[in-house]
Write a protein that holds these residues in place. Structure first.
Motif, short mmCIF file in Angstrom:
data_model
loop_
_atom_site.label_atom_id
_atom_site.label_comp_id
_atom_site.label_asym_id
_atom_site.label_seq_id
_atom_site.Cartn_x
_atom_site.Cartn_y
_atom_site.Cartn_z
N PRO A 70 0.85 -1.19 0.00
CA PRO A 70 0.00 0.00 0.00
C PRO A 70 0.89 1.24 0.00
O PRO A 70 2.12 1.14 0.08
CB PRO A 70 -0.78 -0.13 1.30
CG PRO A 70 0.13 -0.89 2.20
CD PRO A 70 0.91 -1.83 1.31
N ILE A 71 0.30 2.41 -0.05
CA ILE A 71 1.08 3.64 0.08
C ILE A 71 1.72 3.65 1.47
O ILE A 71 1.04 3.40 2.46
CB ILE A 71 0.19 4.89 -0.13
CG1 ILE A 71 -0.39 4.89 -1.55
CG2 ILE A 71 0.97 6.17 0.13
CD1 ILE A 71 -1.40 6.01 -1.80
N ARG A 79 -6.12 3.22 -0.88
CA ARG A 79 -4.75 2.81 -1.14
C ARG A 79 -3.90 2.77 0.13
O ARG A 79 -2.75 2.38 0.09
CB ARG A 79 -4.09 3.76 -2.14
CG ARG A 79 -4.39 3.53 -3.60
CD ARG A 79 -5.82 3.18 -3.96
NE ARG A 79 -6.07 3.39 -5.38
CZ ARG A 79 -6.97 4.22 -5.85
NH1 ARG A 79 -7.74 4.92 -5.04
NH2 ARG A 79 -7.13 4.36 -7.15
N CYS A 80 -4.47 3.11 1.27
CA CYS A 80 -3.75 3.05 2.55
C CYS A 80 -3.81 1.65 3.15
O CYS A 80 -2.84 1.18 3.74
CB CYS A 80 -4.29 4.08 3.53
SG CYS A 80 -6.09 4.12 3.66
N LEU A 132 -5.68 -0.95 1.35
CA LEU A 132 -6.00 -1.82 0.22
C LEU A 132 -7.28 -2.62 0.42
O LEU A 132 -7.32 -3.84 0.25
CB LEU A 132 -4.81 -2.72 -0.10
CG LEU A 132 -3.53 -1.98 -0.48
CD1 LEU A 132 -2.42 -2.96 -0.82
CD2 LEU A 132 -3.74 -1.00 -1.61
N VAL A 167 -6.08 9.22 -5.90
CA VAL A 167 -6.21 8.00 -5.08
C VAL A 167 -7.05 8.34 -3.85
O VAL A 167 -7.00 9.46 -3.34
CB VAL A 167 -4.84 7.41 -4.64
CG1 VAL A 167 -4.03 6.92 -5.82
CG2 VAL A 167 -4.04 8.39 -3.81
N ARG A 190 -2.80 -2.53 6.22
CA ARG A 190 -3.18 -3.71 5.44
C ARG A 190 -3.32 -4.93 6.34
O ARG A 190 -2.37 -5.34 7.00
CB ARG A 190 -2.10 -3.93 4.39
CG ARG A 190 -2.41 -5.04 3.46
CD ARG A 190 -1.68 -4.85 2.16
NE ARG A 190 -1.63 -6.06 1.41
CZ ARG A 190 -2.67 -6.62 0.83
NH1 ARG A 190 -3.84 -6.07 0.93
NH2 ARG A 190 -2.54 -7.73 0.14
N HIS A 208 3.54 -1.65 -10.99
CA HIS A 208 2.39 -0.86 -10.57
C HIS A 208 1.15 -1.50 -11.16
O HIS A 208 1.10 -1.81 -12.36
CB HIS A 208 2.50 0.58 -11.06
CG HIS A 208 3.45 1.40 -10.25
ND1 HIS A 208 3.71 2.70 -10.54
CD2 HIS A 208 4.20 1.09 -9.17
CE1 HIS A 208 4.59 3.17 -9.67
NE2 HIS A 208 4.90 2.21 -8.84
N ARG A 215 -2.72 -0.93 -12.02
CA ARG A 215 -3.61 0.19 -12.30
C ARG A 215 -4.96 -0.30 -12.79
O ARG A 215 -5.07 -1.35 -13.39
CB ARG A 215 -3.00 1.11 -13.36
CG ARG A 215 -1.77 1.83 -12.83
CD ARG A 215 -1.16 2.74 -13.88
NE ARG A 215 -0.14 3.56 -13.28
CZ ARG A 215 -0.32 4.79 -12.84
NH1 ARG A 215 -1.49 5.36 -12.92
NH2 ARG A 215 0.67 5.46 -12.30
N LEU A 260 -3.42 1.65 -8.28
CA LEU A 260 -4.08 0.92 -7.20
C LEU A 260 -3.09 0.51 -6.11
O LEU A 260 -3.32 0.75 -4.94
CB LEU A 260 -4.79 -0.33 -7.74
CG LEU A 260 -6.00 -0.03 -8.62
CD1 LEU A 260 -6.54 -1.30 -9.24
CD2 LEU A 260 -7.08 0.68 -7.81
N TYR A 261 -1.98 -0.12 -6.51
CA TYR A 261 -0.96 -0.50 -5.54
C TYR A 261 0.31 -0.92 -6.27
O TYR A 261 0.32 -1.07 -7.48
CB TYR A 261 -1.44 -1.60 -4.58
CG TYR A 261 -1.95 -2.86 -5.24
CD1 TYR A 261 -1.09 -3.93 -5.51
CD2 TYR A 261 -3.29 -2.99 -5.58
CE1 TYR A 261 -1.56 -5.08 -6.11
CE2 TYR A 261 -3.75 -4.15 -6.17
CZ TYR A 261 -2.90 -5.18 -6.43
OH TYR A 261 -3.35 -6.32 -7.02
#
Length: 156
Positions: free
Chosen positions: A8-9, A40-41, A43, A80, A90, A140, A142, A150-151
Motif C-alpha cells: 500500500p502507500i 490505497r492506505c 488496500l 487516489v 493492510r 504498478h 492500475r 491501485l498499488y
C-alpha cells in the motif's frame, strides 16, 4: 516460484498526503456516504460513513526519491482514495480488490518503464511473468477504467 509483496502507500507518505498532496493541494476529507472507494492506505474498499480523502499521488516519483532513481518522463500523478485519518493498515497478504481487468506496468531499478500488460484473468501468473524478468524492480497495478494507480508490487 516467484514471490512478491503487495505494498500500500507507505505510512510516512500517507501522513504527508493527508496534509498536502503531490499536486500541492491541501487534502479535503469527506464522509463517504456510499462506500466502495478503493483505499490505497489499507488496500480495501471503503464502507459507508468512513472519512476519506481523494488526493493526488505520484507513486513513481515517491519511490524514486527513496532509491535515487529518476522517473523522468514516467513521473505520473493521479487521484487516489485514502482514509482521512491514520488507519490500521493492510490486514493480510491477499491480492486486494478485484484483480480482473488491470494493467500491470513494470519498472526497472532506474525508474524506466519496461512494459505493460493488460490482464483480464490469470493475475497471479501475470505477476510471476513480470518478475521472471530480472530487470523488473517493481510493478504498478492500475485500474483499466480510469488508469488510476491501485498499488505497488515488489519482489520478495
Amino acid at each position: 516460484m516467484t514471490t512478491y509483496t503487495v505494498c500500500p502507500i507507505p505510512a510516512d507518505t500517507l501522513r504527508a498526503l493527508r496534509t498536502v498532496d503531490d499536486a500541492g493541494r491541501p487534502a479535503a476529507p469527506c464522509t463517504d456516504e456510499e462506500g466502495g472507494a478503493p483505499l490505497r492506505c489499507c488496500l480495501r474498499r471503503s464502507v459507508p460513513g468512513e472519512r476519506i480523502a481523494l488526493v493526488s499521488y505520484a507513486p513513481l516519483r515517491r519511490w524514486a526519491a527513496g532509491t535515487g532513481a529518476r522517473p523522468g518522463a514516467y513521473d505520473e500523478q493521479g487521484p487516489v482514495f485514502i482514509h482521512a485519518e491514520e488507519c490500521t493498515g493492510r490486514p493480510d497478504s491477499a491480492l486486494p480488490f478485484d484483480n480482473s481487468h488491470r494493467v500491470l506496468r513494470r519498472y526497472s531499478a532506474e525508474g524506466r518503464i519496461l512494459g505493460g500488460r493488460l490482464v483480464a484473468a490469470g493475475f497471479g501468473s501475470a505477476l510471476a511473468d513480470a518478475f521472471a524478468d530480472p530487470e523488473v524492480a517493481l510493478v504498478h497495478v492500475r485500474a483499466v477504467e480510469y488508469g488510476c494507480f491501485l498499488y505497488e508490487v515488489r519482489r520478495g
